[in-house]
Enzyme design. Sequence first.
Site, PDB file in Angstrom:
ATOM      1  N   ASN A   8       0.795  -1.096   0.061  1.00 10.96           N
ATOM      2  CA  ASN A   8       0.172  -0.130   0.105  1.00 10.96           C
ATOM      3  C   ASN A   8       0.765   1.224  -0.153  1.00 10.96           C
ATOM      4  OD1 ASN A   8      -1.300   2.068   1.139  1.00 10.96           O
ATOM      5  ND2 ASN A   8      -3.100   0.920   1.765  1.00 10.96           N
ATOM      6  N   ASP A  10      -0.041   4.503  -0.275  1.00 16.00           N
ATOM      7  CA  ASP A  10      -0.940   5.630   0.160  1.00 16.00           C
ATOM      8  C   ASP A  10      -0.111   6.663   0.638  1.00 16.00           C
ATOM      9  OD1 ASP A  10      -3.134   4.286  -0.931  1.00 16.00           O
ATOM     10  OD2 ASP A  10      -4.149   4.111   1.158  1.00 16.00           O
ATOM     11  N   HIS A  11       0.914   6.236   1.651  1.00 17.68           N
ATOM     12  CA  HIS A  11       1.631   7.109   2.512  1.00 17.68           C
ATOM     13  C   HIS A  11       2.829   7.905   1.696  1.00 17.68           C
ATOM     14  CE1 HIS A  11      -0.764   6.571   5.989  1.00 17.68           C
ATOM     15  NE2 HIS A  11      -0.326   5.545   6.178  1.00 17.68           N
ATOM     16  N   ARG A  19       3.079  18.922   0.787  1.00 17.29           N
ATOM     17  CA  ARG A  19       3.319  20.305   0.361  1.00 17.29           C
ATOM     18  C   ARG A  19       2.523  20.480  -0.936  1.00 17.29           C
ATOM     19  NH1 ARG A  19       8.651  22.094   1.054  1.00 17.29           N
ATOM     20  NH2 ARG A  19       8.518  22.136   3.112  1.00 17.29           N
ATOM     21  N   HIS A  51      -5.578   3.616  -2.050  1.00 19.82           N
ATOM     22  CA  HIS A  51      -7.126   3.744  -1.571  1.00 19.82           C
ATOM     23  C   HIS A  51      -7.312   5.359  -1.992  1.00 19.82           C
ATOM     24  CE1 HIS A  51      -9.749   4.075   2.447  1.00 19.82           C
ATOM     25  NE2 HIS A  51     -10.345   4.272   1.282  1.00 19.82           N
ATOM     26  N   ARG A  53      -9.455   8.091  -1.160  1.00 21.55           N
ATOM     27  CA  ARG A  53     -10.476   8.445  -0.244  1.00 21.55           C
ATOM     28  C   ARG A  53     -11.468   9.681  -0.709  1.00 21.55           C
ATOM     29  NH1 ARG A  53      -9.169   6.243   5.289  1.00 21.55           N
ATOM     30  NH2 ARG A  53     -10.856   7.558   5.779  1.00 21.55           N
ATOM     31  N   ARG A  57      -7.133  12.658   0.561  1.00 18.29           N
ATOM     32  CA  ARG A  57      -5.927  13.089   1.608  1.00 18.29           C
ATOM     33  C   ARG A  57      -4.855  12.418   1.089  1.00 18.29           C
ATOM     34  NH1 ARG A  57      -7.600   9.757   7.095  1.00 18.29           N
ATOM     35  NH2 ARG A  57      -9.524  10.850   6.491  1.00 18.29           N
ATOM     36  N   HIS A  58      -4.619  11.592   0.409  1.00 17.31           N
ATOM     37  CA  HIS A  58      -3.223  10.962  -0.128  1.00 17.31           C
ATOM     38  C   HIS A  58      -3.699  10.943  -1.752  1.00 17.31           C
ATOM     39  CE1 HIS A  58      -5.193   7.469   1.271  1.00 17.31           C
ATOM     40  NE2 HIS A  58      -4.833   7.372   2.455  1.00 17.31           N
ATOM     41  N   GLU A  78      -8.642   0.173  -3.269  1.00 13.49           N
ATOM     42  CA  GLU A  78      -9.302   0.348  -1.889  1.00 13.49           C
ATOM     43  C   GLU A  78     -10.265   1.485  -1.913  1.00 13.49           C
ATOM     44  OE1 GLU A  78      -7.533   0.855   1.799  1.00 13.49           O
ATOM     45  OE2 GLU A  78      -6.153  -1.211   1.502  1.00 13.49           O
ATOM     46  N   THR A 109      -8.169   3.489   8.083  1.00 13.07           N
ATOM     47  CA  THR A 109      -9.558   2.667   8.079  1.00 13.07           C
ATOM     48  C   THR A 109      -9.263   1.988   9.626  1.00 13.07           C
ATOM     49  OG1 THR A 109      -8.859   2.105   5.744  1.00 13.07           O
ATOM     50  CG2 THR A 109     -10.678   1.162   6.937  1.00 13.07           C
ATOM     51  N   GLU A 159     -10.429  -9.699   3.111  1.00 13.55           N
ATOM     52  CA  GLU A 159      -9.131  -9.286   3.917  1.00 13.55           C
ATOM     53  C   GLU A 159      -9.648  -9.062   5.200  1.00 13.55           C
ATOM     54  OE1 GLU A 159      -7.219  -6.182   2.074  1.00 13.55           O
ATOM     55  OE2 GLU A 159      -6.155  -5.511   4.212  1.00 13.55           O
ATOM     56  N   HIS A 199      -3.364  -4.631   7.793  1.00 15.26           N
ATOM     57  CA  HIS A 199      -3.729  -3.516   8.801  1.00 15.26           C
ATOM     58  C   HIS A 199      -2.599  -3.865  10.104  1.00 15.26           C
ATOM     59  CE1 HIS A 199      -5.248   0.374  10.350  1.00 15.26           C
ATOM     60  NE2 HIS A 199      -5.648   0.295   9.103  1.00 15.26           N
ATOM     61  N   GLY A 200      -1.529  -2.894  10.349  1.00 11.04           N
ATOM     62  CA  GLY A 200      -0.667  -2.898  11.304  1.00 11.04           C
ATOM     63  C   GLY A 200       0.290  -3.765  11.353  1.00 11.04           C
ATOM     64  N   GLY A 221       1.172  -1.467   4.722  1.00  8.69           N
ATOM     65  CA  GLY A 221       1.455  -0.045   3.748  1.00  8.69           C
ATOM     66  C   GLY A 221       2.294   0.806   5.016  1.00  8.69           C
ATOM     67  N   HIS A 222       1.826   0.935   5.937  1.00 10.85           N
ATOM     68  CA  HIS A 222       2.678   1.908   6.878  1.00 10.85           C
ATOM     69  C   HIS A 222       4.002   1.804   7.381  1.00 10.85           C
ATOM     70  CE1 HIS A 222       2.497   5.450   9.945  1.00 10.85           C
ATOM     71  NE2 HIS A 222       3.217   4.522  10.763  1.00 10.85           N
TER      72      HIS A 222
END
Length: 249
Positions: A8, A10-11, A19, A51, A53, A57-58, A78, A109, A159, A199-200, A221-222
């Site tokens: 993922n 997204d980040h 910016r 994703h 959204r 936001r990203h 997503e 999420t 998932e 997730h996580g 992702g993160h």
Amino acid sequence: MSLKLGVNIDHVATLRQARHATMLDSPNAEPVLLDLAREAVAGGADSITIHLRADRRHIQDRDVTDICQANLAPVNFEMGNTEEILLIALAHRPAFVCLVPENRQEISTEGGLDAAGLQAGLEETIKRLQGAGIAVSLFIDPDPQQLEATKQLGAEMVELHTGAFANALEPGPRQAELERLTAGAALGHQLGLQVNAGHGINSANVSELFQVPHLAELNIGHHLVSRALHVGLRQSVAEMRRLMDGYPG
Ligand code: PXP
């Protein structure tokens, strides 16, 4: 069958959007998402997750076009179940769509989708996506009712939300979450669903998930993007890939 890795990104877009409120002014605003998607694939990503959204936001609309057209790897899109985003998915035809709940206030999420409670709205969306050749996954908590509802709705995949496991720091609750995931994966498999999880997940907890059977793919992702600040995304993904090779299958 080896455990697949969906990355993922997204980040990467989160950093860019810090910016650039929109990408319209500068398509090369950094970090360039497409370059990082390439790095993830070079590191061993089996699919790229984005994703889009409602609040943008990203990931931006233009990213969806770029990533889908680049054909680097299967795209896992997503999305929340809204007509606006559905039309975008249908126009781009990613390989997979993962339907997720979307709450404007959340940072990422938070909970799983209420497949059991939202049956009517989801059924139509799933049919339209599948009609366009897109395989559908529902992001749900490992709860028997939600798994049964996913099957009834005709989605091909689930998932399983691993956030509660990742956040449970005490051994007792953590083991209880692993047992919920194990039972959920067993039921999903029995129902004929492809079972993914996400997730996580990070390098410290991924091996604990090896006790969960029937997993086909992890979506991460993160951690991967954070680790990439130290070693680059290609290596961050490659490290995770190597750890995941320990999954007994
Ligand atoms: N799977 C789903 C459905 C998600 O919404 C997210 C977060 O965007 C992830 C996986 C990845 O979670 P994390 O960023 O914590 O690895």
